[in-house]
Design an enzyme around this catalytic site. Structure first.
Site, PDB file in Angstrom:
ATOM      1  N   GLY A  21       0.790  -1.076   0.090  1.00  0.00           N
ATOM      2  CA  GLY A  21      -0.013  -0.157   0.030  1.00  0.00           C
ATOM      3  C   GLY A  21       1.016   1.189   0.114  1.00  0.00           C
ATOM      4  N   GLY A  23      -0.257   4.727  -0.405  1.00  0.00           N
ATOM      5  CA  GLY A  23      -1.211   5.894  -0.130  1.00  0.00           C
ATOM      6  C   GLY A  23      -0.599   6.655   1.067  1.00  0.00           C
ATOM      7  N   LYS A 131      -8.832  -1.358  11.964  1.00  0.00           N
ATOM      8  CA  LYS A 131      -9.504  -0.658  12.500  1.00  0.00           C
ATOM      9  C   LYS A 131     -10.821  -1.500  13.058  1.00  0.00           C
ATOM     10  CE  LYS A 131      -8.516   3.646  10.572  1.00  0.00           C
ATOM     11  NZ  LYS A 131      -9.287   5.023   9.822  1.00  0.00           N
ATOM     12  N   ALA A 197      -7.991   6.498   1.083  1.00  0.00           N
ATOM     13  CA  ALA A 197      -8.756   5.052   1.657  1.00  0.00           C
ATOM     14  C   ALA A 197      -8.997   5.280   3.139  1.00  0.00           C
ATOM     15  CB  ALA A 197      -7.713   4.016   1.173  1.00  0.00           C
ATOM     16  N   GLU A 201     -12.821   4.703   4.984  1.00  0.00           N
ATOM     17  CA  GLU A 201     -12.727   3.900   5.985  1.00  0.00           C
ATOM     18  C   GLU A 201     -13.853   4.641   7.025  1.00  0.00           C
ATOM     19  OE1 GLU A 201     -10.189   0.677   7.358  1.00  0.00           O
ATOM     20  OE2 GLU A 201      -8.714   1.674   5.833  1.00  0.00           O
ATOM     21  N   HIS A 205     -18.153   4.457   8.979  1.00  0.00           N
ATOM     22  CA  HIS A 205     -18.469   4.411  10.424  1.00  0.00           C
ATOM     23  C   HIS A 205     -19.827   5.452  10.616  1.00  0.00           C
ATOM     24  CE1 HIS A 205     -15.305   1.640  12.093  1.00  0.00           C
ATOM     25  NE2 HIS A 205     -14.536   2.196  11.165  1.00  0.00           N
TER      26      HIS A 205
END
Length: 338
Positions: A21, A23, A131, A197, A201, A205
């Site tokens: 990843g 990012g 998470k 991203a 995420e 929530h």
């Protein structure tokens, strides 16, 4: 197939580290690793390609290539364009441990990456900054497979879950009974697009949104949402893996753990201080609260990537001793990486 046999001790050569990843977190991880003596950043992958150099990758060159051309696969030399970048990198690179700086979108993604490592025959240490509770539960289902594969997997090893979860586990030692663990975070970033991203995420929530909805949102739709909220995301009673991690560690039942906070996507200054409050009853019958607060000047990237590599180092020590399988940040203390 290349394969790190036994991860190194601190007295040997630097640990060969890979980052999956690239990012905002992946790029921050590269910057953090650059000056380390105990670690050497040798491998990285994004969804369109990967880069590998056994002598170490240059963060400036990698970040510049990614920003200008969209993938590490264009890096000269050492970049390879690929539609299966993770699998190819696993098979070709000599790496002791990987930091999985990947978005868990969809919610099954991290478990699917773990299966790739298991099926590849690779042996070493994996660290994530997951998470969601449900995502960690999926990894728990892979416990036996990870052990058989000779993989030491450290999960929930960012800031929260991670650093604050470990602080809660440590602070709990003062009490005979834990009444509550309350985690409150403040995150400030100058530009949400650097952490697309991660922000998606967080949006998942928000009441009324699901992981699938957040994943499907276009950049324009995210911008429109942020315009309506003045760039801030207020998150309450989140599904956060701190709860299952503290339960697994025997600290308290998950229903006594709450997580929430504010993310400001237009200001690098934190909208509020990040802290964990642990309230309990001592053996004398007194009710008290311990509070552990992170410095406002430390960024999200510093508080996520720093602990992640501390847990990777701890995982290497465990791997050397033949301890494989899934472990959480509440069960193991991170070790400072010099």
């Amino acid at each position: 197939m290349s394969n790190p046999q036994t991860p190194h001790s601190p007295t040997q050569n630097p640990l060969r580290i890979g980052v999956l990843g690239f990012g905002g977190l992946g790029q921050a991880a590269a910057r953090i690793l650059a000056p380390k003596r105990e670690a050497l950043w040798v491998a990285a992958a994004d969804k369109e390609g990967y880069a590998y150099n056994s002598q170490g990758l240059n963060p400036d060159a990698c970040i510049s290539t990614y920003h200008q051309q969209g993938s590490l696969g264009y890096l000269e030399p050492g970049g390879i364009l690929s539609h299966d970048s993770i699998a190819e990198l696993i098979s070709k690179a000599e790496v002791d441990g990987y930091f999985l700086a990947l978005p868990n979108l969809p919610n099954t993604f991290m478990a699917s990456v773990a299966r790739q490592f298991i099926e590849s025959g690779w042996r070493g240490v994996l660290v994530d900054a997951l998470k969601r509770t449900s995502a960690v539960e999926q990894l728990l289902d892979l416990q036996d497979d990870l052990q058989k594969a000779g993989i030491t997997y450290m999960t929930g090893c960012g800031a929260t879950p991670g650093l604050l979860t470990a602080a809660a586990a440590l602070a709990a030692q003062s009490y005979a009974e834990i009444h509550s663990v309350k985690i409150t975070f403040g995150v400030g970033i100058a530009n949400w697009e650097a952490y697309r991203a991660t922000i998606r995420e967080d949006i998942a929530h928000i009441p009324g949104y699901t992981v699938a909805q957040a994943m499907a949102m276009s950049d324009a739709e995210v911008e429109a949402l942020l315009d309506r909220t003045d760039g801030k995301l207020a998150l309450e009673n989140m599904e956060h893996a701190d709860d299952i991690m503290l339960e697994l560690a025997g600290i308290c039942s998950r229903d006594r753990v709450t997580v929430g906070g504010i993310v400001d996507t237009r200001n690098p200054k934190k909208p509020l201080s990040t802290n964990v409050q642990i309230t309990g009853r001592t053996f004398e019958g007194k009710i008290s609260t311990h509070t552990f607060t992170l410095g406002d000047e430390t960024s999200m990237a510093a508080n996520v990537c720093g602990p992640a590599f501390g847990y990777l180092k701890a995982g290497v020590r465990l791997h050397q001793r033949g301890i494989y399988g899934l472990l959480t940040a509440a069960e193991v203390m991170p070790l400072f990486v010099q």
